[in-house]
Design an enzyme around this catalytic site. Structure first.
Site, PDB file in Angstrom:
ATOM      1  N   SER A  40       0.827  -1.213   0.000  1.00  0.00           N
ATOM      2  CA  SER A  40       0.000   0.000   0.000  1.00  0.00           C
ATOM      3  C   SER A  40       0.861   1.263   0.000  1.00  0.00           C
ATOM      4  CB  SER A  40      -0.933   0.004   1.220  1.00  0.00           C
ATOM      5  OG  SER A  40      -0.204  -0.187   2.413  1.00  0.00           O
ATOM      6  N   ASN A  53      -2.683  -2.777  12.987  1.00  0.00           N
ATOM      7  CA  ASN A  53      -4.139  -2.596  12.867  1.00  0.00           C
ATOM      8  C   ASN A  53      -4.629  -1.362  13.628  1.00  0.00           C
ATOM      9  OD1 ASN A  53      -4.020  -4.891  11.388  1.00  0.00           O
ATOM     10  ND2 ASN A  53      -4.951  -6.236  12.926  1.00  0.00           N
ATOM     11  N   THR A  81     -38.868  27.475 -12.201  1.00  0.00           N
ATOM     12  CA  THR A  81     -39.248  26.115 -11.841  1.00  0.00           C
ATOM     13  C   THR A  81     -39.415  25.393 -13.174  1.00  0.00           C
ATOM     14  OG1 THR A  81     -41.610  26.613 -11.828  1.00  0.00           O
ATOM     15  CG2 THR A  81     -40.468  26.831  -9.721  1.00  0.00           C
ATOM     16  N   HIS A  82     -39.043  24.134 -13.201  1.00  0.00           N
ATOM     17  CA  HIS A  82     -39.017  23.362 -14.456  1.00  0.00           C
ATOM     18  C   HIS A  82     -38.130  24.040 -15.499  1.00  0.00           C
ATOM     19  CE1 HIS A  82     -42.621  21.294 -12.821  1.00  0.00           C
ATOM     20  NE2 HIS A  82     -42.934  22.514 -12.404  1.00  0.00           N
ATOM     21  N   SER A 115     -11.119  26.626 -27.860  1.00  0.00           N
ATOM     22  CA  SER A 115     -11.213  25.442 -28.707  1.00  0.00           C
ATOM     23  C   SER A 115     -10.073  25.503 -29.716  1.00  0.00           C
ATOM     24  CB  SER A 115     -12.557  25.437 -29.428  1.00  0.00           C
ATOM     25  OG  SER A 115     -12.482  24.653 -30.607  1.00  0.00           O
ATOM     26  N   LYS A 120     -14.660  30.228 -29.448  1.00  0.00           N
ATOM     27  CA  LYS A 120     -15.166  29.536 -28.269  1.00  0.00           C
ATOM     28  C   LYS A 120     -14.488  29.957 -26.975  1.00  0.00           C
ATOM     29  CE  LYS A 120     -17.282  26.061 -28.022  1.00  0.00           C
ATOM     30  NZ  LYS A 120     -18.323  25.103 -28.259  1.00  0.00           N
ATOM     31  N   GLU A 132     -17.406  22.507 -15.741  1.00  0.00           N
ATOM     32  CA  GLU A 132     -17.764  21.155 -16.214  1.00  0.00           C
ATOM     33  C   GLU A 132     -17.009  20.088 -15.426  1.00  0.00           C
ATOM     34  OE1 GLU A 132     -18.531  21.250 -20.851  1.00  0.00           O
ATOM     35  OE2 GLU A 132     -16.933  22.621 -20.307  1.00  0.00           O
TER      36      GLU A 132
HETATM   37  N1  ARG Z   1      -1.279  -1.374   5.236  1.00  0.00           N
HETATM   38  C1  ARG Z   1      -2.295  -1.892   6.096  1.00  0.00           C
HETATM   39  C2  ARG Z   1      -3.605  -1.123   5.848  1.00  0.00           C
HETATM   40  O1  ARG Z   1      -3.553  -0.083   5.279  1.00  0.00           O
HETATM   41  C3  ARG Z   1      -1.895  -1.735   7.518  1.00  0.00           C
HETATM   42  C4  ARG Z   1      -2.491  -2.745   8.438  1.00  0.00           C
HETATM   43  C5  ARG Z   1      -1.903  -4.073   8.171  1.00  0.00           C
HETATM   44  N2  ARG Z   1      -2.296  -5.019   9.109  1.00  0.00           N
HETATM   45  C6  ARG Z   1      -2.132  -6.327   8.909  1.00  0.00           C
HETATM   46  N3  ARG Z   1      -2.527  -7.120   9.820  1.00  0.00           N
HETATM   47  N4  ARG Z   1      -1.598  -6.781   7.834  1.00  0.00           N
HETATM   48  O2  ARG Z   1      -4.669  -1.568   6.205  1.00  0.00           O
END
Ligand code: ARG
Length: 457
Positions: free
Chosen positions: A20, A107, A152-153, A274, A280, A287
């Protein structure tokens, strides 16, 4: 960091799907802050020796300085930001680094980091929305007397003022800010110390780490602490709602800037040309705000679907909480800034707004109300008589208020010359004095209240 029970290392694909770091490196400030609070608490509780805790804190500061200067160098083998920091800490201070992870798990660590990040994101959005509201208030004050059609509408309905119309978006932004404030209040409990899922046997002080990180206190249930992501969903639902509001204003600017309307000329700074049509000037920023709203709603949906089937407590699916939230936040911050800039610098065209009112017989309701009030005619009958007058005006190619009196009297003899007092656009707008109505004095009063409230916060 966890290879003790493994004979072989992960495959390249495993490494890639597991990592990650490409996105969670954005949590580095929060991760280091969380670790510093944790190690200070471990030392205060006598769980880690003061000398080791001091070395760890110093090392963490050094890593923060490195990241500040050079960014985080990604190593997929180190998975995430938590392991990057810990690995670098070991390089800098040696084996004492291994004591930092006592009484903690990734965690509760990631749950803490992410809450801290979302809290900062909420504060940034709130500041952005306050600036957006300031821009709306300034332009609304400037145009408290500028008449335009209310629709409205998307059909011309009754005259309103541009100031009143802009203040509608101010009211929406007020509610958006209150939704974010709500999310922040609920989010502000600290999961650190829940450890992997069950809590810890070490004599930690969760109140101390919570206070050090600016939380109102620790979370109450360790299982919930590591598996709750509704703080992120609270952010995303508030963001989605806010994006919808911005998108509606963007849509109106796009419509108003198109030639048949011509109510506004968007500034060069928020338009593009454009490559083929030299004349334009396209409202691309508006947008894209309208488009981004779709992606922000998508981010909210994405995390809801990630979470909906997960048993307690942590599952790795939850690592996918961050990309949608980061994306939504980046898009929302940009959208708020773009709409603020457009509101500040839009060149409104009052003449075009007035011309649209004239073509739309916008004071027909005022005629019907006059028939009720002055001639004592029941509203349903008054509505019918007015319809006849509008039809005659259309046939004569005149706005309602330029019809001669005898044309009115041909349709209903009870109409007299005093009817002209209520047929003008200004008279119509001025008469809407009910609380929250479009009468310029009402709008000015609402602007004054809103200004005071904004400076109060
Ligand atoms: N990179 C993990 C996340 O974003 C961190 C927690 C990982 N925990 C584990 N038990 N592998 O959730």
């Amino acid at each position: 960091m966890w290879g003790g029970r493994f004979a072989d290392g992960p495959s390249a694909v495993m490494r890639e799907i597991n990592a990650s770091i490409p996105f969670d490196k954005r949590l580095w400030r929060q991760d280091i802050a969380g670790s510093k609070a944790h190690v200070a608490m471990l030392a205060a509780q006598g769980i880690v020796a003061a000398a080791d805790a001091g070395a760890i804190a110093k090392g963490l500061d050094a890593i923060a300085a490195e990241y500040e200067a050079d960014g985080v160098a990604e190593d997929l083998a180190l998975e995430d930001i938590h392991m990057h920091v810990e690995h670098r800490l070991a390089e800098l201070i040696g084996p004492a680094a291994g004591r930092l992870h006592t009484a903690r798990s990734r965690n509760d660590q990631v749950a803490t980091d992410f809450r801290l990040w979302v809290r900062d994101a909420i504060d940034a959005v709130d500041a952005g929305l306050a600036a957006f509201q300031r821009a709306l208030l300034d332009r609304a004050a400037e145009h408290a007397d500028t008449v335009m059609p209310g629709f409205t509408h998307l059909q011309v309905a009754q005259p309103v003022t541009l100031g009143h119309h802009l203040m509608a978006y101010h009211a929406m932004a007020d509610r958006d800010r209150s939704r974010f404030a709500d999310a922040r209040a609920r989010l502000n409990r600290c999961p650190l110390g829940a450890a992997a899922l069950a809590g810890t046997s070490f004599p930690i002080d969760r109140a101390a780490t919570a206070a050090a990180l600016g939380f109102d206190g620790p979370t109450a249930n360790s299982l919930d602490s590591v598996s709750d992501r509704d703080f992120a969903l609270d952010y995303l639902t508030a963001a989605a709602q806010c994006a919808l509001h911005l998108s509606r204003l963007a849509e109106e600017f796009i419509l108003w800037a198109s030639q048949p309307f011509g109510f506004v000329a968007l500034p060069d700074a928020y338009s593009t040309g454009s490559s083929i049509m030299p004349q334009k000037r396209n409202p691309d920023a508006a947008e894209l705000v309208r488009g981004h709203a779709g992606r922000i709603v998508g981010a909210m949906t994405s995390l809801m679907i990630t979470m909906k089937g997960l048993p307690l407590a942590y599952s790795k699916d939850m690592q996918d909480d961050k990309p949608p939230l980061f994306e939504a936040h980046d898009l929302l911050a940009l959208s708020i800034a773009a709409m603020t800039g457009m509101v500040e610098s839009a060149a409104f065209v009052p003449d075009r707004m007035r011309a649209a009112l004239t073509a739309g017989h916008a004071t027909a309701t005022d005629l019907a109300d006059w028939l009720v009030r002055v001639a004592g005619i029941p509203f349903r009958e008054a509505h019918h008589i007015t319809g006849g007058v509008v039809k005659a005006a259309d046939e004569a190619g005149l706005p309602l208020w330029d019809m001669p009196l005898d044309a009115f009297q041909a349709i209903d003899p009870r109409i007299d010359a005093s009817v002209f007092d209520v047929l003008s656009i200004e008279a119509s707008v001025k008469s809407r004095t009910s609380f929250g109505g479009t009468a310029p004095d009402q709008v000015r009063a609402r602007i004054a209240e809103a200004k005071a409230a904004l400076e109060d916060k």
